[in-house]
Scaffold this active site. Structure first.
Site, PDB file in Angstrom:
ATOM      1  N   SER A 138      -2.120   1.314   8.351  1.00  0.00           N
ATOM      2  CA  SER A 138      -0.709   0.995   8.158  1.00  0.00           C
ATOM      3  C   SER A 138       0.169   2.171   8.590  1.00  0.00           C
ATOM      4  O   SER A 138       0.189   2.532   9.760  1.00  0.00           O
ATOM      5  CB  SER A 138      -0.463   0.595   6.704  1.00  0.00           C
ATOM      6  N   HIS A 180       0.130  -4.341  10.719  1.00  0.00           N
ATOM      7  CA  HIS A 180       0.339  -5.640  10.058  1.00  0.00           C
ATOM      8  C   HIS A 180       0.986  -6.586  11.069  1.00  0.00           C
ATOM      9  O   HIS A 180       1.880  -7.369  10.725  1.00  0.00           O
ATOM     10  CB  HIS A 180       1.250  -5.502   8.833  1.00  0.00           C
ATOM     11  N   GLU A 207      -4.090  -6.843  10.841  1.00  0.00           N
ATOM     12  CA  GLU A 207      -4.776  -6.359   9.642  1.00  0.00           C
ATOM     13  C   GLU A 207      -6.296  -6.468   9.792  1.00  0.00           C
ATOM     14  O   GLU A 207      -6.806  -7.308  10.535  1.00  0.00           O
ATOM     15  CB  GLU A 207      -4.305  -7.160   8.425  1.00  0.00           C
TER      16      GLU A 207
END
Length: 381
Positions: A138, A180, A207
């Protein structure tokens, strides 16, 4: 040139792992396993950097347990909370012996504000240069690039002022990394940045997926895909589009790369996709295919090998040609038999309509009694 790094042999810069977030931590853990292997496997010494996370010590405990379970020799957590911490030798020292550095998710702008331009950030870059694997999930993925997305809006349509950039570590050159990607519909914001800076590749990572960069090659690992926008030939109105207006982005080259695909970041071309067996396995497969083709021919010839079958045909052809030659022992009997067969056929045939009839003769329907055969006409002249 190879060198020893705390018992782990390295050769040049280490691998970079840009993970799109929400990586599997319970089942196959494929992405994290790949990171541990790149960091040295059973000799891996991993430093976890949870600066971006709003969670407490739990985040270090979770990743420490995961990496230990995947075979790493040692795992420690180092958490600079501000730029003063990031210049403190006590926070930097663990990085000097690390074979793997892993940055967790969280607030991207905080991670950039604490790490970039500090001694801690320089130590991460130095570790990578000597061969350590450096990765993040992330927010920890975005900071690997020179320019990182600090925040922005979701949406499929690229719009002006859709996102904000901050400084990154610059380990992935010439690119912007977003995460994401498919799950949070971040196509528009990444494409808007490519439209504004066409020289940069836009890399969007799903992801439970990693874009693994080694040198100029990117390989996809995990369950999702890596999307790449190449705007080197784009036509755009980004330089005059007003605030929040949709941005023109025509001529962008799109690459959607699933697991096992490899991509050249410099040449901006797909290199391969699908499992690639070693060269010796390819040679073995080709040899097996050749044997199978040969076997198929033999089966078609009902067990006779093609070579033997062809030789038999050649011999039969030579015998036929020799039998027809003048003076051959078999030539005369063959000619007599053919002549006799023709004569017999002629004597039993009926006159054809085109053959002349004798004077006074008339056609009558022959008796077709199978016992006596055709009967002569009974009419008189």
């Amino acid at each position: 040139m190879s060198e020893q790094q705390g018992g782990v042999t390295t050769s040049g810069p280490g691998a970079l792992f840009a993970i799109g977030g929400a990586e599997d931590k319970l089942k196959k853990r494929l992405v994290l396993q790949e990171f541990v292997e790149a960091a040295g496997g059973p000799k891996a010494r991993i430093v976890i950097v949870p600066t971006a996370s709003a969670l407490g010590p739990d985040v270090i405990d979770v990743y420490s347990a995961l990496f230990a379970a995947l075979g790493a020799a040692s795992v420690v957590g180092v958490r600079p909370e501000n730029r003063e911490d990031a210049d403190d030798p006590a926070f930097i020292e663990p990085l000097t012996e690390a074979t793997g550095i892993f940055m967790t998710g969280g607030n991207q702008l905080k991670l950039s504000g604490v790490v970039t331009g500090t001694a801690f950030g320089q130590a991460v870059t130095a570790a990578h240069a000597r061969g350590a694997a450096v990765g993040g999930t992330s927010a920890g993925a975005s900071i690997l690039a020179e320019h990182m997305i600090a925040f922005g809006r979701s949406g499929a349509t690229p719009r002006q002022r859709m996102s904000q950039l901050a400084g990154g570590l610059g380990l992935v050159q010439g690119a912007i990394v977003d995460q994401h990607f498919a799950q949070r519909n971040r196509y528009g914001r990444l494409l808007s940045l490519v439209a504004q800076s066409p020289g940069l590749l836009g890399i969007g990572v799903d992801e439970d997926t990693a874009a693994v960069v080694r040198g100029s090659h990117l390989e996809v690992v995990g369950r999702g895909a890596v999307t790449i926008f190449d705007g080197s030939r784009i036509t755009s109105n980004a330089h005059y589009a007003s605030r929040s207006e949709a941005i023109l982005a025509s001529g962008v080259v799109l690459h959607v790369l699933p697991a096992t695909a490899t991509f050249d970041l410099k040449a901006r071309v797909l290199l391969s996709y699908g499992p690639q067996p070693p060269a010796e396995e390819i040679a073995s497969i080709e040899a097996a295919e050749a044997d199978l083709r040969k076997l198929a021919k033999e089966i078609a010839a009902e067990g006779v090998s093609p070579a033997y079958y062809a030789e038999r045909k050649r011999r039969a052809g030579r015998r036929t040609a020799k039998a027809g030659e003048p003076g051959s022992k078999t030539a005369a009997p063959r000619k007599a038999a053919v002549k006799k067969a023709r004569s017999s056929a002629a004597s039993q045939s009926r006159p054809e309509a085109t053959e002349p009839l004798s004077a006074g003769a008339e056609l009558s329907r022959p008796d077709t009694d199978a016992a006596t055969g055709p009967q002569p006409d009974s009419g008189n002249a």
